[in-house]
Design a protein around this motif. Structure first.
Motif, PDB file in Angstrom:
ATOM      1  N   UNK A 100       0.840  -1.188   0.000  1.00 58.53           N
ATOM      2  CA  UNK A 100       0.000   0.000   0.000  1.00 58.53           C
ATOM      3  C   UNK A 100       0.880   1.244   0.000  1.00 58.53           C
ATOM      4  N   UNK A 101       0.563   2.192  -0.836  1.00 62.63           N
ATOM      5  CA  UNK A 101       1.201   3.499  -0.765  1.00 62.63           C
ATOM      6  C   UNK A 101       0.519   4.275   0.367  1.00 62.63           C
ATOM      7  N   UNK A 102       1.229   5.174   0.971  1.00 61.59           N
ATOM      8  CA  UNK A 102       0.710   5.943   2.112  1.00 61.59           C
ATOM      9  C   UNK A 102      -0.600   6.646   1.760  1.00 61.59           C
ATOM     10  N   UNK A 103      -0.714   7.160   0.536  1.00 63.82           N
ATOM     11  CA  UNK A 103      -1.920   7.907   0.159  1.00 63.82           C
ATOM     12  C   UNK A 103      -3.173   7.037   0.218  1.00 63.82           C
ATOM     13  N   UNK A 104      -3.025   5.709   0.036  1.00 62.01           N
ATOM     14  CA  UNK A 104      -4.167   4.812   0.131  1.00 62.01           C
ATOM     15  C   UNK A 104      -4.473   4.434   1.579  1.00 62.01           C
ATOM     16  N   UNK A 105      -3.420   4.399   2.398  1.00 56.81           N
ATOM     17  CA  UNK A 105      -3.609   4.002   3.792  1.00 56.81           C
ATOM     18  C   UNK A 105      -4.108   5.140   4.681  1.00 56.81           C
ATOM     19  N   UNK A 106      -3.666   6.356   4.408  1.00 55.33           N
ATOM     20  CA  UNK A 106      -4.024   7.486   5.281  1.00 55.33           C
ATOM     21  C   UNK A 106      -5.524   7.588   5.584  1.00 55.33           C
ATOM     22  N   UNK A 107      -6.399   7.494   4.591  1.00 56.45           N
ATOM     23  CA  UNK A 107      -7.832   7.647   4.894  1.00 56.45           C
ATOM     24  C   UNK A 107      -8.412   6.537   5.771  1.00 56.45           C
ATOM     25  N   UNK A 108      -7.791   5.366   5.778  1.00 54.75           N
ATOM     26  CA  UNK A 108      -8.364   4.259   6.549  1.00 54.75           C
ATOM     27  C   UNK A 108      -7.599   3.951   7.838  1.00 54.75           C
ATOM     28  N   UNK A 109      -6.468   4.598   8.057  1.00 54.08           N
ATOM     29  CA  UNK A 109      -5.725   4.359   9.298  1.00 54.08           C
ATOM     30  C   UNK A 109      -6.569   4.765  10.492  1.00 54.08           C
ATOM     31  N   UNK A 110      -6.526   3.923  11.510  1.00 51.51           N
ATOM     32  CA  UNK A 110      -7.294   4.177  12.718  1.00 51.51           C
ATOM     33  C   UNK A 110      -8.748   3.734  12.610  1.00 51.51           C
ATOM     34  N   UNK A 111      -9.137   3.219  11.462  1.00 44.91           N
ATOM     35  CA  UNK A 111     -10.521   2.765  11.252  1.00 44.91           C
ATOM     36  C   UNK A 111     -10.613   1.255  11.523  1.00 44.91           C
ATOM     37  N   UNK A 112     -11.779   0.813  11.909  1.00 39.33           N
ATOM     38  CA  UNK A 112     -12.037  -0.600  12.145  1.00 39.33           C
ATOM     39  C   UNK A 112     -12.146  -1.316  10.799  1.00 39.33           C
ATOM     40  N   UNK A 113     -11.531  -2.490  10.708  1.00 38.16           N
ATOM     41  CA  UNK A 113     -11.516  -3.232   9.445  1.00 38.16           C
ATOM     42  C   UNK A 113     -11.673  -4.727   9.697  1.00 38.16           C
ATOM     43  N   UNK A 114     -12.162  -5.405   8.680  1.00 38.17           N
ATOM     44  CA  UNK A 114     -12.201  -6.861   8.668  1.00 38.17           C
ATOM     45  C   UNK A 114     -11.350  -7.295   7.478  1.00 38.17           C
ATOM     46  N   UNK A 115     -10.390  -8.178   7.742  1.00 34.67           N
ATOM     47  CA  UNK A 115      -9.455  -8.653   6.724  1.00 34.67           C
ATOM     48  C   UNK A 115      -9.695 -10.137   6.479  1.00 34.67           C
ATOM     49  N   UNK A 116      -9.790 -10.526   5.213  1.00 33.21           N
ATOM     50  CA  UNK A 116      -9.778 -11.939   4.831  1.00 33.21           C
ATOM     51  C   UNK A 116      -8.362 -12.250   4.382  1.00 33.21           C
ATOM     52  N   UNK A 117      -7.761 -13.307   4.912  1.00 35.71           N
ATOM     53  CA  UNK A 117      -6.353 -13.586   4.637  1.00 35.71           C
ATOM     54  C   UNK A 117      -6.063 -15.089   4.648  1.00 35.71           C
ATOM     55  N   UNK A 118      -4.854 -15.416   4.171  1.00 38.03           N
ATOM     56  CA  UNK A 118      -4.348 -16.790   4.222  1.00 38.03           C
ATOM     57  C   UNK A 118      -2.838 -16.742   4.327  1.00 38.03           C
ATOM     58  N   UNK A 119      -2.243 -17.853   4.722  1.00 38.06           N
ATOM     59  CA  UNK A 119      -0.782 -17.997   4.734  1.00 38.06           C
ATOM     60  C   UNK A 119      -0.410 -18.825   3.504  1.00 38.06           C
ATOM     61  N   UNK A 120       0.532 -18.304   2.727  1.00 34.12           N
ATOM     62  CA  UNK A 120       0.981 -18.986   1.517  1.00 34.12           C
ATOM     63  C   UNK A 120       1.670 -20.297   1.886  1.00 34.12           C
ATOM     64  N   UNK A 121       1.346 -21.368   1.193  1.00 32.25           N
ATOM     65  CA  UNK A 121       1.992 -22.656   1.441  1.00 32.25           C
ATOM     66  C   UNK A 121       3.447 -22.595   0.992  1.00 32.25           C
ATOM     67  N   UNK A 122       4.305 -23.340   1.701  1.00 35.86           N
ATOM     68  CA  UNK A 122       5.713 -23.427   1.333  1.00 35.86           C
ATOM     69  C   UNK A 122       5.842 -24.073  -0.044  1.00 35.86           C
ATOM     70  N   UNK A 123       6.912 -23.683  -0.751  1.00 40.26           N
ATOM     71  CA  UNK A 123       7.140 -24.241  -2.076  1.00 40.26           C
ATOM     72  C   UNK A 123       8.645 -24.373  -2.301  1.00 40.26           C
ATOM     73  N   UNK A 124       9.100 -25.571  -2.585  1.00 39.20           N
ATOM     74  CA  UNK A 124      10.514 -25.868  -2.847  1.00 39.20           C
ATOM     75  C   UNK A 124      11.426 -25.319  -1.743  1.00 39.20           C
ATOM     76  N   UNK A 125      10.992 -25.408  -0.510  1.00 38.26           N
ATOM     77  CA  UNK A 125      11.796 -24.955   0.616  1.00 38.26           C
ATOM     78  C   UNK A 125      11.675 -23.481   0.940  1.00 38.26           C
ATOM     79  N   UNK A 126      10.950 -22.715   0.144  1.00 40.11           N
ATOM     80  CA  UNK A 126      10.759 -21.292   0.419  1.00 40.11           C
ATOM     81  C   UNK A 126       9.520 -21.109   1.287  1.00 40.11           C
ATOM     82  N   UNK A 127       9.614 -20.173   2.231  1.00 41.13           N
ATOM     83  CA  UNK A 127       8.517 -19.952   3.181  1.00 41.13           C
ATOM     84  C   UNK A 127       8.198 -18.460   3.269  1.00 41.13           C
ATOM     85  N   UNK A 128       6.930 -18.140   3.177  1.00 45.72           N
ATOM     86  CA  UNK A 128       6.451 -16.775   3.350  1.00 45.72           C
ATOM     87  C   UNK A 128       5.369 -16.828   4.425  1.00 45.72           C
ATOM     88  N   UNK A 129       5.721 -16.460   5.646  1.00 47.46           N
ATOM     89  CA  UNK A 129       4.802 -16.552   6.768  1.00 47.46           C
ATOM     90  C   UNK A 129       3.932 -15.332   6.981  1.00 47.46           C
TER      91      UNK A 129
END
Length: 164
Positions: free
Chosen positions: A86-115
């Motif tokens: 996110x660029x700051x200009x997109x985050x500024x209007x929503x900072x401090x606001x209540x949010x609901x996030x849908x998310x997942x953790x990427x599965x490992x692949x060939x020994x690489x991990x993104x937690x």
């Protein structure tokens, strides 16, 4: 005339091709992308951390404990753990606001991990401020497909805040 330089050129060319193919496979975004019904959801207050070059790490502050922060990213790859989407200009209007996030953790692949939790959907609404930000599952899926189509040149989905 020696064939040694020719063999070296062939080996270098083969290694280059193998490297490019491996990079493309590893950086392919959206591998094991979950179904919408498989997403995890968290609710909290939007926060961010400046990481330079105009980018910010998106965080969600726990409603019951504001000192507990969860970081979210949008690399959608096991290879790339970049969490600044996110660029700051997109985050500024929503900072401090209540949010609901849908998310997942990427599965490992060939020994690489993104937690880092990968943002799939975002819902922020503040009627008093005239803000309604909704990033849908389908919008994220479409953005990932577009990123892979254009050879993954480091672009991220365009998340922006819209007025009510």
């Amino acid at each position: 005339m020696s064939t040694h330089p020719r063999k070296v050129q062939i080996v270098i060319l083969l290694l280059t091709w193998i490297g490019l193919i491996a990079w493309a496979i590893l950086s392919w975004q959206g591998r094991d992308f979950p179904l919408e019904s498989e997403l995890n959801y968290s609710e909290g207050i939007v926060g961010s951390l400046d990481v330079g070059e105009g980018n910010h790490i998106f965080m969600l502050l726990d409603l019951s404990n504001p000192n507990r922060k969860e970081v979210y990213g949008c690399s959608y790859s096991a290879f790339d753990a970049d969490s600044s989407c996110f660029a700051k200009k997109y985050l500024e209007p929503i900072e401090g606001k209540k949010a609901v996030i849908g998310w997942y953790i990427q599965k490992d692949f060939l020994g690489f991990h993104n937690g880092i939790r990968q943002i799939v959907s975002l819902d922020v609404e503040d009627r008093e401020a005239g803000i309604k930000e909704v990033i849908t599952y389908q919008r994220t899926l479409d953005a990932i497909k577009g990123m892979n189509t254009y050879m993954n040149m480091g672009a991220h989905p365009e998340f922006c805040v819209t007025a009510l």
